[in-house]
Design a protein around this motif. Structure first.
Motif, mmCIF file in Angstrom:
data_model
loop_
_atom_site.group_PDB
_atom_site.id
_atom_site.type_symbol
_atom_site.label_atom_id
_atom_site.label_comp_id
_atom_site.label_asym_id
_atom_site.label_seq_id
_atom_site.Cartn_x
_atom_site.Cartn_y
_atom_site.Cartn_z
ATOM 1 N N LEU A 133 0.847 -1.198 0.000
ATOM 2 C CA LEU A 133 0.000 0.000 0.000
ATOM 3 C C LEU A 133 0.881 1.246 0.000
ATOM 4 C CD1 LEU A 133 -2.867 1.107 0.063
ATOM 5 C CD2 LEU A 133 -2.849 0.881 2.562
ATOM 6 N N LEU A 134 1.963 1.199 0.761
ATOM 7 C CA LEU A 134 2.861 2.360 0.796
ATOM 8 C C LEU A 134 3.418 2.668 -0.587
ATOM 9 C CD1 LEU A 134 4.776 4.079 3.137
ATOM 10 C CD2 LEU A 134 6.381 2.996 1.594
ATOM 11 N N ALA A 135 3.815 1.634 -1.290
ATOM 12 C CA ALA A 135 4.389 1.853 -2.626
ATOM 13 C C ALA A 135 3.311 2.336 -3.592
ATOM 14 C CB ALA A 135 5.045 0.571 -3.127
ATOM 15 N N GLN A 136 2.085 1.850 -3.440
ATOM 16 C CA GLN A 136 1.022 2.259 -4.374
ATOM 17 C C GLN A 136 0.628 3.716 -4.201
ATOM 18 O OE1 GLN A 136 -2.177 -0.667 -4.332
ATOM 19 N NE2 GLN A 136 -0.852 -2.227 -5.218
ATOM 20 N N VAL A 137 0.730 4.240 -2.978
ATOM 21 C CA VAL A 137 0.295 5.631 -2.789
ATOM 22 C C VAL A 137 1.460 6.606 -2.656
ATOM 23 C CG1 VAL A 137 -1.886 5.011 -1.725
ATOM 24 C CG2 VAL A 137 0.103 5.418 -0.263
ATOM 25 N N ASP A 138 2.664 6.067 -2.529
ATOM 26 C CA ASP A 138 3.758 6.993 -2.222
ATOM 27 C C ASP A 138 4.975 6.767 -3.116
ATOM 28 O OD1 ASP A 138 5.378 8.826 -1.054
ATOM 29 O OD2 ASP A 138 5.242 8.071 0.979
ATOM 30 N N SER A 139 5.706 5.659 -2.869
ATOM 31 C CA SER A 139 7.031 5.572 -3.495
ATOM 32 C C SER A 139 7.000 5.360 -5.006
ATOM 33 C CB SER A 139 7.863 4.478 -2.821
ATOM 34 O OG SER A 139 7.225 3.236 -2.877
ATOM 35 N N SER A 140 5.923 4.784 -5.553
ATOM 36 C CA SER A 140 5.932 4.498 -6.994
ATOM 37 C C SER A 140 5.632 5.730 -7.837
ATOM 38 C CB SER A 140 4.911 3.403 -7.327
ATOM 39 O OG SER A 140 3.603 3.881 -7.097
ATOM 40 N N ILE A 141 5.126 6.778 -7.195
ATOM 41 C CA ILE A 141 4.863 7.997 -7.980
ATOM 42 C C ILE A 141 5.714 9.143 -7.438
ATOM 43 C CG2 ILE A 141 2.546 7.479 -8.862
ATOM 44 C CD1 ILE A 141 1.362 8.912 -6.550
ATOM 45 N N GLY A 142 6.090 10.012 -8.321
ATOM 46 C CA GLY A 142 6.878 11.168 -7.873
ATOM 47 C C GLY A 142 8.313 11.130 -8.335
ATOM 48 N N GLY A 143 8.788 9.946 -8.724
ATOM 49 C CA GLY A 143 10.087 9.880 -9.380
ATOM 50 C C GLY A 143 11.317 9.929 -8.491
ATOM 51 N N LYS A 144 11.145 9.763 -7.174
ATOM 52 C CA LYS A 144 12.358 9.708 -6.349
ATOM 53 C C LYS A 144 12.830 8.258 -6.290
ATOM 54 C CE LYS A 144 11.157 12.298 -2.566
ATOM 55 N NZ LYS A 144 11.511 12.832 -1.245
ATOM 56 N N VAL A 145 14.068 8.025 -6.679
ATOM 57 C CA VAL A 145 14.626 6.671 -6.649
ATOM 58 C C VAL A 145 15.969 6.739 -5.928
ATOM 59 C CG1 VAL A 145 13.438 5.896 -8.741
ATOM 60 C CG2 VAL A 145 15.669 6.994 -8.952
ATOM 61 N N ALA A 146 16.323 5.682 -5.219
ATOM 62 C CA ALA A 146 17.546 5.777 -4.411
ATOM 63 C C ALA A 146 17.942 4.434 -3.813
ATOM 64 C CB ALA A 146 17.339 6.779 -3.267
ATOM 65 N N VAL A 147 19.216 4.375 -3.414
ATOM 66 C CA VAL A 147 19.651 3.311 -2.510
ATOM 67 C C VAL A 147 20.252 3.979 -1.267
ATOM 68 C CG1 VAL A 147 20.043 1.525 -4.272
ATOM 69 C CG2 VAL A 147 21.902 3.110 -3.677
ATOM 70 N N ASN A 148 20.408 3.181 -0.235
ATOM 71 C CA ASN A 148 20.944 3.695 1.022
ATOM 72 C C ASN A 148 22.468 3.627 1.034
ATOM 73 O OD1 ASN A 148 18.257 3.850 1.907
ATOM 74 N ND2 ASN A 148 18.319 1.780 2.761
ATOM 75 N N HIS A 149 23.080 4.455 1.859
ATOM 76 C CA HIS A 149 24.512 4.365 2.143
ATOM 77 C C HIS A 149 24.609 4.063 3.627
ATOM 78 C CE1 HIS A 149 28.591 5.887 2.997
ATOM 79 N NE2 HIS A 149 28.834 5.601 1.723
ATOM 80 N N ARG A 150 25.727 3.472 4.070
ATOM 81 C CA ARG A 150 25.755 3.148 5.507
ATOM 82 C C ARG A 150 25.642 4.415 6.361
ATOM 83 N NH1 ARG A 150 30.450 2.135 3.311
ATOM 84 N NH2 ARG A 150 32.268 3.314 3.972
ATOM 85 N N ALA A 151 25.951 5.573 5.791
ATOM 86 C CA ALA A 151 25.831 6.819 6.560
ATOM 87 C C ALA A 151 24.398 7.336 6.614
ATOM 88 C CB ALA A 151 26.739 7.884 5.955
ATOM 89 N N GLY A 152 23.510 6.790 5.801
ATOM 90 C CA GLY A 152 22.140 7.310 5.866
ATOM 91 C C GLY A 152 21.264 6.750 4.764
#
Ligand SMILES: NC(=O)c1ccc[n+]([C@@H]2O[C@H](COP(=O)([O-])OP(=O)(O)OC[C@H]3O[C@@H](n4cnc5c(N)ncnc54)[C@H](O)[C@@H]3O)[C@@H](O)[C@H]2O)c1
Length: 363
Positions: A133-152
């Motif tokens: 549900l989170l991905a359907q309403v939030d992360s899949s739209i808007g175009g922000k893509v990323a991976v994490n670094h150990r610092a954050g």
């Protein structure tokens, strides 16, 4: 399938299909969008076991050539070395500029596959098939893509809009309750900050939402996506207005970081953060206490947490000072003068924040 919602992001535009049974139809829908050729599906073992064969059959029936790469399940795998696996698979199957990377999974897969799509060959087409549900309403739209670094979290990323989003609410049936509720928190946020009808629906139809009745799900997902899409279109690269989507997130991120990201689900931390934002709005004389009560009532209805479990208020403050929303060393908060409204305040006194945190259970 009905006509898709059109998501605009500056000069770009893409369709968001939202309907039950969409997974099996993904191949033909993508063909209708003029897409063809190779597809690299990125998923994880859990989601893959549940949904890959249905998706793949539809893609192959529409003559797509499908290769799959599987990333282990969990936030801790949203990292550079797993990205390398996606690039290796892309090289092995000779993905080309007009080929597709398709993210089948929650926000972790969407963010990681999205970053791979943004960077491989300086950008191949990206299709998001969000299954939480989170991905359907939030992360899949808007175009922000990323991976994490150990610092954050999300330190290595890009703005990269998908070519299409295919959201099938039937996939939510296998989600565990806690994951479902973490997505609901983001939908509740939209109701609280900008969509009074959504807020009213969530209050009046909570039984249908909690039972995951498909009509109720379609309604709340559609409204939350439409709101996010409107805000993103006004501020694609998050330099202004888009910050309001972070309502509840300043305290929420601090709670997540202070507990090493393994105590709260993101939506739970945001739920607590929204109570904090409401209380702070009241403490600064911007809103009346009804705002806090209305926030508590709605979160309570969905059994989301609203208190801070004995964490150090000072340590949470230090975490907030590291938040990306800090500007010129000053804490910036998204606050609310009333239900359905937001304002951004740039000079919130630390004593006021400390008092709010302590009133919510921080020590
Ligand atoms: N890009 C953005 O704008 C944005 C916005 C919000 C969050 N995010 C990111 O999203 C991530 C969190 O996403 P999430 O909450 O979806 O977590 P997630 O991707 O880890 O998924 C949660 C769990 O649900 C499982 N799952 C997924 N779909 C399922 C299904 N249909 N049935 C059963 N299980 C299923 C997953 O395997 C996982 O175990 C974080 O990394 C966060 O940074 C990004």
């Amino acid at each position: 399938m009905g006509s898709p919602m059109r998501i605009k992001a500056g000069s770009e535009e893409y369709p968001l299909y939202l309907a039950p049974g969409l997974l099996a139809a993904a191949g033909s829908l993508l063909r209708e969008q003029g897409l063809a050729g190779k597809v690299l599906v990125v998923t994880n073992p859990k989601v893959g076991a549940l949904y890959l064969s249905r998706l793949q059959a539809g893609l192959e029936a529409a003559d797509f050539i499908v290769t799959t790469v599987t990333i282990p399940d969990g936030e801790s795998y949203k990292r550079l070395d797993q990205l390398t696996k996606v690039y290796d698979a892309a090289v092995a199957c000779r993905l080309e500029r007009d080929s597709l990377v398709l993210a089948l999974g929650g926000g972790v897969i969407g963010d990681l596959a999205g970053f791979a799509a943004a960077t491989y060959l300086r950008g191949v087409k990206l299709v998001q098939v969000p299954t939480t549900l989170l991905a359907q309403v939030d992360s899949s739209i808007g175009g922000k893509v990323a991976v994490n670094h150990r610092a954050g979290k999300n330190l290595i990323g890009a703005f990269y809009q998908p070519t299409a989003v295919l959201s099938d609410p039937e996939t939510l049936g296998t989600l565990d309750q806690r994951e479902f509720k973490t997505g609901l928190a983001e939908i509740i946020k939209v109701g609280l900050i900008g969509d009074r009808e959504l807020d009213a629906f969530l209050r009046q139809e909570s039984a249908a939402v909690k039972q995951q009745q498909i009509g109720a799900l379609l309604n709340i997902i559609r409204r939350a996506c439409a709101f996010k899409a409107r805000i993103v279109d006004e501020d694609v690269r998050e330099s202004g207005q888009r910050v309001i989507l972070n309502y509840g997130h300043t305290i929420g991120h601090a709670l997540e970081a202070e507990t090493d990201y393994d105590h709260f689900r993101h939506g739970e931390a945001v739920a607590i953060g929204m109570v904090g934002a409401a209380k702070l709005s009241v403490a600064l004389g911007l809103a009346t206490p009804e705002l806090t009560q209305a926030t508590l009532d709605l979160l309570g209805e969905y059994e989301l947490p609203t208190a801070i479990p004995g964490l150090s208020a000072k340590k949470l403050m230090t975490r907030m000072a590291w938040d990306k929303k800090v500007k010129d060393g000053k804490l910036r908060f998204v606050l609310s003068p009333d239900l359905g409204k937001t304002l951004v305040k740039g000079d919130v006194p630390p004593e006021a924040i400390l008092a709010v945190l302590r009133s919510m259970g921080a020590v």
